[in-house]
Scaffold this motif. Structure first.
Motif, PDB file in Angstrom:
ATOM      1  N   MET A   6     -18.210  -1.159  17.734  1.00 46.38           N
ATOM      2  CA  MET A   6     -17.600  -1.764  16.548  1.00 46.38           C
ATOM      3  C   MET A   6     -18.675  -2.290  15.601  1.00 46.38           C
ATOM      4  O   MET A   6     -18.598  -2.096  14.390  1.00 46.38           O
ATOM      5  N   VAL A   7     -19.679  -2.944  16.153  1.00 45.28           N
ATOM      6  CA  VAL A   7     -20.775  -3.458  15.323  1.00 45.28           C
ATOM      7  C   VAL A   7     -21.507  -2.287  14.671  1.00 45.28           C
ATOM      8  O   VAL A   7     -21.827  -2.334  13.476  1.00 45.28           O
ATOM      9  N   LEU A   8     -21.750  -1.238  15.431  1.00 42.20           N
ATOM     10  CA  LEU A   8     -22.405  -0.054  14.882  1.00 42.20           C
ATOM     11  C   LEU A   8     -21.582   0.520  13.728  1.00 42.20           C
ATOM     12  O   LEU A   8     -22.134   0.897  12.686  1.00 42.20           O
ATOM     13  N   GLU A   9     -20.274   0.545  13.900  1.00 42.74           N
ATOM     14  CA  GLU A   9     -19.392   1.003  12.838  1.00 42.74           C
ATOM     15  C   GLU A   9     -19.505   0.127  11.597  1.00 42.74           C
ATOM     16  O   GLU A   9     -19.540   0.618  10.473  1.00 42.74           O
ATOM     17  N   HIS A  10     -19.573  -1.177  11.794  1.00 48.68           N
ATOM     18  CA  HIS A  10     -19.687  -2.105  10.666  1.00 48.68           C
ATOM     19  C   HIS A  10     -21.007  -1.895   9.916  1.00 48.68           C
ATOM     20  O   HIS A  10     -21.040  -1.860   8.690  1.00 48.68           O
ATOM     21  N   VAL A  11     -22.082  -1.782  10.672  1.00 52.38           N
ATOM     22  CA  VAL A  11     -23.421  -1.646  10.081  1.00 52.38           C
ATOM     23  C   VAL A  11     -23.575  -0.310   9.358  1.00 52.38           C
ATOM     24  O   VAL A  11     -24.202  -0.243   8.307  1.00 52.38           O
ATOM     25  N   THR A  12     -22.980   0.734   9.913  1.00 51.89           N
ATOM     26  CA  THR A  12     -23.173   2.072   9.348  1.00 51.89           C
ATOM     27  C   THR A  12     -22.019   2.525   8.461  1.00 51.89           C
ATOM     28  O   THR A  12     -22.011   3.669   8.019  1.00 51.89           O
ATOM     29  N   LEU A  45     -15.581  -4.851  -0.958  1.00 53.97           N
ATOM     30  CA  LEU A  45     -16.802  -5.635  -0.823  1.00 53.97           C
ATOM     31  C   LEU A  45     -16.513  -6.938  -0.092  1.00 53.97           C
ATOM     32  O   LEU A  45     -17.281  -7.335   0.789  1.00 53.97           O
ATOM     33  N   THR A  46     -15.400  -7.568  -0.419  1.00 54.05           N
ATOM     34  CA  THR A  46     -15.011  -8.799   0.272  1.00 54.05           C
ATOM     35  C   THR A  46     -14.833  -8.541   1.764  1.00 54.05           C
ATOM     36  O   THR A  46     -15.361  -9.284   2.598  1.00 54.05           O
ATOM     37  N   GLN A  47     -14.109  -7.494   2.104  1.00 47.37           N
ATOM     38  CA  GLN A  47     -13.887  -7.161   3.521  1.00 47.37           C
ATOM     39  C   GLN A  47     -15.198  -6.851   4.235  1.00 47.37           C
ATOM     40  O   GLN A  47     -15.424  -7.291   5.361  1.00 47.37           O
ATOM     41  N   THR A  48     -16.066  -6.110   3.577  1.00 48.29           N
ATOM     42  CA  THR A  48     -17.360  -5.749   4.179  1.00 48.29           C
ATOM     43  C   THR A  48     -18.202  -6.991   4.422  1.00 48.29           C
ATOM     44  O   THR A  48     -18.766  -7.168   5.506  1.00 48.29           O
ATOM     45  N   LEU A  49     -18.274  -7.871   3.427  1.00 47.09           N
ATOM     46  CA  LEU A  49     -19.055  -9.099   3.578  1.00 47.09           C
ATOM     47  C   LEU A  49     -18.483  -9.988   4.687  1.00 47.09           C
ATOM     48  O   LEU A  49     -19.235 -10.552   5.486  1.00 47.09           O
ATOM     49  N   GLN A  50     -17.168 -10.102   4.758  1.00 46.05           N
ATOM     50  CA  GLN A  50     -16.545 -10.909   5.810  1.00 46.05           C
ATOM     51  C   GLN A  50     -16.837 -10.330   7.194  1.00 46.05           C
ATOM     52  O   GLN A  50     -17.144 -11.075   8.133  1.00 46.05           O
ATOM     53  N   THR A  51     -16.759  -9.023   7.311  1.00 45.06           N
ATOM     54  CA  THR A  51     -17.037  -8.367   8.593  1.00 45.06           C
ATOM     55  C   THR A  51     -18.486  -8.583   9.009  1.00 45.06           C
ATOM     56  O   THR A  51     -18.762  -8.930  10.165  1.00 45.06           O
ATOM     57  N   LEU A  52     -19.409  -8.399   8.072  1.00 40.86           N
ATOM     58  CA  LEU A  52     -20.826  -8.579   8.388  1.00 40.86           C
ATOM     59  C   LEU A  52     -21.153 -10.046   8.655  1.00 40.86           C
ATOM     60  O   LEU A  52     -22.014 -10.352   9.489  1.00 40.86           O
ATOM     61  N   GLU A  53     -20.453 -10.947   7.986  1.00 33.69           N
ATOM     62  CA  GLU A  53     -20.636 -12.374   8.246  1.00 33.69           C
ATOM     63  C   GLU A  53     -20.133 -12.705   9.661  1.00 33.69           C
ATOM     64  O   GLU A  53     -20.792 -13.422  10.415  1.00 33.69           O
ATOM     65  N   ARG A  54     -18.986 -12.178  10.013  1.00 35.47           N
ATOM     66  CA  ARG A  54     -18.417 -12.423  11.349  1.00 35.47           C
ATOM     67  C   ARG A  54     -19.353 -11.907  12.446  1.00 35.47           C
ATOM     68  O   ARG A  54     -19.491 -12.520  13.500  1.00 35.47           O
ATOM     69  N   ASP A  55     -20.018 -10.780  12.182  1.00 42.80           N
ATOM     70  CA  ASP A  55     -20.961 -10.201  13.148  1.00 42.80           C
ATOM     71  C   ASP A  55     -22.296 -10.931  13.173  1.00 42.80           C
ATOM     72  O   ASP A  55     -23.178 -10.583  13.955  1.00 42.80           O
ATOM     73  N   GLY A  56     -22.475 -11.911  12.293  1.00 42.21           N
ATOM     74  CA  GLY A  56     -23.719 -12.687  12.275  1.00 42.21           C
ATOM     75  C   GLY A  56     -24.837 -12.050  11.496  1.00 42.21           C
ATOM     76  O   GLY A  56     -26.000 -12.432  11.651  1.00 42.21           O
ATOM     77  N   LEU A  57     -24.508 -11.079  10.629  1.00 43.32           N
ATOM     78  CA  LEU A  57     -25.539 -10.363   9.887  1.00 43.32           C
ATOM     79  C   LEU A  57     -25.731 -10.898   8.468  1.00 43.32           C
ATOM     80  O   LEU A  57     -26.811 -10.778   7.897  1.00 43.32           O
ATOM     81  N   VAL A  58     -24.681 -11.470   7.918  1.00 43.10           N
ATOM     82  CA  VAL A  58     -24.712 -11.985   6.547  1.00 43.10           C
ATOM     83  C   VAL A  58     -24.377 -13.473   6.574  1.00 43.10           C
ATOM     84  O   VAL A  58     -23.501 -13.913   7.325  1.00 43.10           O
ATOM     85  N   HIS A  59     -25.089 -14.226   5.746  1.00 45.35           N
ATOM     86  CA  HIS A  59     -24.825 -15.659   5.597  1.00 45.35           C
ATOM     87  C   HIS A  59     -24.166 -15.880   4.240  1.00 45.35           C
ATOM     88  O   HIS A  59     -24.642 -15.387   3.215  1.00 45.35           O
ATOM     89  N   ARG A  60     -23.065 -16.608   4.246  1.00 48.37           N
ATOM     90  CA  ARG A  60     -22.343 -16.954   3.010  1.00 48.37           C
ATOM     91  C   ARG A  60     -22.613 -18.417   2.716  1.00 48.37           C
ATOM     92  O   ARG A  60     -22.299 -19.291   3.518  1.00 48.37           O
ATOM     93  N   ASP A  61     -23.212 -18.684   1.565  1.00 52.97           N
ATOM     94  CA  ASP A  61     -23.554 -20.049   1.174  1.00 52.97           C
ATOM     95  C   ASP A  61     -22.717 -20.443  -0.039  1.00 52.97           C
ATOM     96  O   ASP A  61     -23.012 -20.027  -1.163  1.00 52.97           O
ATOM     97  N   ALA A  62     -21.654 -21.230   0.198  1.00 53.09           N
ATOM     98  CA  ALA A  62     -20.783 -21.690  -0.878  1.00 53.09           C
ATOM     99  C   ALA A  62     -21.279 -23.049  -1.350  1.00 53.09           C
ATOM    100  O   ALA A  62     -21.308 -24.010  -0.585  1.00 53.09           O
TER     101      ALA A  62
END
Length: 113
Positions: A6-12, A45-62
């Motif tokens: 699943m992570v591989l799918e998210h990254v690729t 883009l929102t879904q992709t960022l949320q998925t990558l954030e959940r996987d610990g790859l992206v940091h969201r700074d509000a």
């Protein structure tokens, strides 16, 4: 599905690859990132960022300002993944001529030429 697949799918994924490579350069605000990537819907883009954030790859700074400001950047784990993905993208660019030749050869065989 296995968790690592699943992570591989998210990254690729189509947009995952582009987000990771773009964020290697610097942090982006949502609208900047969307423009930099091009042709991606706000929803995707929102879904992709949320998925990558959940996987610990992206940091969201509000930031608590008006108007709201949200910046996206890579975590250390995300930077490591993005460097791997960028390597594959660079390999693809370098080898595209050979891929194109292989496609032409294949297509010619298939069409009986």
């Amino acid at each position: 599905m296995c968790p690592y697949r699943m992570v591989l799918e998210h990254v690729t994924s189509r947009w995952g690859v582009l987000v990771l490579i773009e964020l290697l350069e610097r942090p982006y605000r949502f609208s900047e990132l969307r423009r930099a990537i091009g042709r991606v819907s706000e929803k995707m883009l929102t879904q992709t960022l949320q998925t990558l954030e959940r996987d610990g790859l992206v940091h969201r700074d509000a930031k608590p300002v008006i108007p709201p400001r949200v910046d996206y950047s890579l975590t250390d784990l995300g930077r490591e993944a993005a460097e791997q993905v960028r390597g594959l993208a660079m390999w693809t660019e370098r080898r595209m001529g050979e891929v194109q030749k292989a496609r032409e050869t294949y297509d010619a065989r298939r069409s009986g030429s």
